[in-house]
Design a protein around this motif. Sequence first.
Motif, PDB file in Angstrom:
ATOM      1  N   ILE A  44      84.466 -12.145  10.528  1.00 38.49           N
ATOM      2  CA  ILE A  44      83.035 -11.986  10.237  1.00 38.49           C
ATOM      3  C   ILE A  44      82.192 -12.296  11.469  1.00 38.49           C
ATOM      4  CG2 ILE A  44      81.114 -12.919   8.879  1.00 38.49           C
ATOM      5  CD1 ILE A  44      83.188 -13.379   6.610  1.00 38.49           C
ATOM      6  N   LYS A  45      82.572 -13.342  12.195  1.00 38.19           N
ATOM      7  CA  LYS A  45      81.808 -13.730  13.380  1.00 38.19           C
ATOM      8  C   LYS A  45      81.873 -12.656  14.464  1.00 38.19           C
ATOM      9  CE  LYS A  45      81.425 -17.444  16.804  1.00 38.19           C
ATOM     10  NZ  LYS A  45      81.976 -18.756  17.263  1.00 38.19           N
ATOM     11  N   ARG A  46      83.030 -12.075  14.635  1.00 35.79           N
ATOM     12  CA  ARG A  46      83.213 -11.114  15.725  1.00 35.79           C
ATOM     13  C   ARG A  46      82.613  -9.748  15.397  1.00 35.79           C
ATOM     14  NH1 ARG A  46      89.158 -10.902  18.074  1.00 35.79           N
ATOM     15  NH2 ARG A  46      88.009 -10.070  19.846  1.00 35.79           N
ATOM     16  N   ASN A  47      82.644  -9.361  14.113  1.00 36.57           N
ATOM     17  CA  ASN A  47      82.219  -8.010  13.756  1.00 36.57           C
ATOM     18  C   ASN A  47      80.993  -8.003  12.840  1.00 36.57           C
ATOM     19  OD1 ASN A  47      84.379  -6.803  15.208  1.00 36.57           O
ATOM     20  ND2 ASN A  47      85.768  -7.276  13.519  1.00 36.57           N
ATOM     21  N   TYR A  48      80.119  -8.969  13.019  1.00 44.17           N
ATOM     22  CA  TYR A  48      78.882  -9.072  12.232  1.00 44.17           C
ATOM     23  C   TYR A  48      77.859  -8.083  12.786  1.00 44.17           C
ATOM     24  CZ  TYR A  48      75.220 -11.360   9.503  1.00 44.17           C
ATOM     25  OH  TYR A  48      74.235 -11.643   8.603  1.00 44.17           O
ATOM     26  N   PHE A  49      77.337  -7.234  11.945  1.00 44.10           N
ATOM     27  CA  PHE A  49      76.403  -6.200  12.383  1.00 44.10           C
ATOM     28  C   PHE A  49      74.985  -6.756  12.482  1.00 44.10           C
ATOM     29  CE2 PHE A  49      73.340  -2.815  11.353  1.00 44.10           C
ATOM     30  CZ  PHE A  49      73.625  -1.915  12.354  1.00 44.10           C
ATOM     31  N   ARG A  50      74.314  -6.439  13.612  1.00 44.38           N
ATOM     32  CA  ARG A  50      72.925  -6.864  13.817  1.00 44.38           C
ATOM     33  C   ARG A  50      72.092  -5.669  14.274  1.00 44.38           C
ATOM     34  NH1 ARG A  50      75.983 -11.247  15.192  1.00 44.38           N
ATOM     35  NH2 ARG A  50      75.333 -13.269  14.324  1.00 44.38           N
ATOM     36  N   LEU A  57      68.979  -5.217   7.676  1.00 45.40           N
ATOM     37  CA  LEU A  57      70.295  -4.574   7.550  1.00 45.40           C
ATOM     38  C   LEU A  57      71.418  -5.417   8.138  1.00 45.40           C
ATOM     39  CD1 LEU A  57      69.414  -0.866   8.437  1.00 45.40           C
ATOM     40  CD2 LEU A  57      69.628  -1.917   6.168  1.00 45.40           C
ATOM     41  N   ASP A  58      71.062  -6.533   8.759  1.00 40.35           N
ATOM     42  CA  ASP A  58      72.084  -7.401   9.338  1.00 40.35           C
ATOM     43  C   ASP A  58      73.075  -7.848   8.265  1.00 40.35           C
ATOM     44  OD1 ASP A  58      70.616  -7.102  11.583  1.00 40.35           O
ATOM     45  OD2 ASP A  58      70.154  -9.235  11.886  1.00 40.35           O
ATOM     46  N   GLY A  59      74.317  -7.951   8.651  1.00 42.29           N
ATOM     47  CA  GLY A  59      75.336  -8.424   7.724  1.00 42.29           C
ATOM     48  C   GLY A  59      76.711  -7.926   8.103  1.00 42.29           C
ATOM     49  N   TYR A  60      77.681  -8.285   7.302  1.00 46.27           N
ATOM     50  CA  TYR A  60      79.057  -7.818   7.532  1.00 46.27           C
ATOM     51  C   TYR A  60      79.309  -6.604   6.644  1.00 46.27           C
ATOM     52  CZ  TYR A  60      84.107  -7.614   7.972  1.00 46.27           C
ATOM     53  OH  TYR A  60      85.389  -7.184   8.217  1.00 46.27           O
ATOM     54  N   HIS A  61      79.553  -5.452   7.282  1.00 42.88           N
ATOM     55  CA  HIS A  61      79.781  -4.204   6.575  1.00 42.88           C
ATOM     56  C   HIS A  61      81.143  -3.650   7.015  1.00 42.88           C
ATOM     57  CE1 HIS A  61      75.576  -4.589   5.606  1.00 42.88           C
ATOM     58  NE2 HIS A  61      75.249  -4.546   6.906  1.00 42.88           N
ATOM     59  N   GLY A  62      81.964  -3.233   6.076  1.00 41.41           N
ATOM     60  CA  GLY A  62      83.340  -2.840   6.369  1.00 41.41           C
ATOM     61  C   GLY A  62      83.478  -1.754   7.414  1.00 41.41           C
ATOM     62  N   VAL A  63      82.740  -0.642   7.237  1.00 40.19           N
ATOM     63  CA  VAL A  63      82.858   0.480   8.170  1.00 40.19           C
ATOM     64  C   VAL A  63      82.336   0.091   9.556  1.00 40.19           C
ATOM     65  CG1 VAL A  63      82.132   2.840   8.661  1.00 40.19           C
ATOM     66  CG2 VAL A  63      82.727   2.172   6.315  1.00 40.19           C
ATOM     67  N   ALA A  64      81.190  -0.599   9.585  1.00 40.38           N
ATOM     68  CA  ALA A  64      80.637  -1.033  10.867  1.00 40.38           C
ATOM     69  C   ALA A  64      81.580  -2.003  11.560  1.00 40.38           C
ATOM     70  CB  ALA A  64      79.271  -1.683  10.655  1.00 40.38           C
ATOM     71  N   ALA A  65      82.189  -2.903  10.797  1.00 40.82           N
ATOM     72  CA  ALA A  65      83.131  -3.863  11.376  1.00 40.82           C
ATOM     73  C   ALA A  65      84.338  -3.149  11.965  1.00 40.82           C
ATOM     74  CB  ALA A  65      83.569  -4.862  10.310  1.00 40.82           C
TER      75      ALA A  65
END
Length: 336
Positions: A44-50, A57-65
Amino acid sequence: MVSCYTHLDLAERRCLAKWREAKIPMKEIAVRLGRAPSSLYREIKRNYFRDAELPQLDGYHGVAAQRMADERRATHRKLVADPALRTVVTERLREGWSPEQIAGRLRIDPRPGRVSHETIYRYAYSREGLADGLYRHLPERRRRRRPRIARRRHGKRFPEAMSIAQRPASVARRSEFGHWECDLVLFRREFGKPNISMLVERVSRFAMALRNDDRQSRPVMEAVADALSTLPSEARQSVTFDRGTEFTAWAHLQELLDVEPWFCDPKSPWQKGTVENTNGRIRRYLPRHADPTALTNRYLKSICERLNATPRKCLGFRTPAEVFRNRLIETGGSVN
């Protein structure tokens, strides 16, 4: 049995995002995915979307990660992105260089670009590298790379009591006859496993060359024992080796002959300089690109006869054969 770590895939990332949004505790998510909680927190820390423009829209999203993880891994594929560097690396692999040698040389070469040996290994085992058959040019020539956690760890194979530091001073001073040094002469990997054992007596510089079908230690030691067995015990008192795996069967040599083995310090082959010097001399007749499968012991003996018949300055311009013969006569033996 401990399993090898693998990265999360897209399906796992989607589940992590969905369950996290549902407020399921991380420990329960970890159990469902069969992962350690620490791995999921790190994911989550490495692939957290900002999003700077739309922070909602910030958050952890599967496709974005998954996209962020793929992009991060792509940055490590330097050899895919740099054709010139890839050409240099693949050419040197095919010439018999190891990945560590290539990486080390690139640090001092004027050629553009640097690469670590680990990146070379990863490329060799990637889809592109396997298609080119690069694994055939690696030191172990394995089609599949063993995970690090499964790589063997060896204990001490060479007792400290047999270290070269414990070897009698008379051997180091060359004041006593019958002490030998041994090493392997290797050839390009495309010729397979055949190699040559070189034996050199320290006082006389008398050399013997023996053909081996591979680098397995027991057959190598049997060939050494067979070569020395024709000599009287005074002419075969000890043999000094480096710490290569081909010499780990030293106990078998002791069983076959009453010979004392000594071993150089780790990564210090120069401590057996007599045989290293002789290896350089025999390379005039057996360059690295020579085909060892075509060599016979008869041919190797003819090369050694030439070396042993050449006057040496360190022997007062006498030949190794002359000095060896005189010393052998003193012990009551004879030379065939």
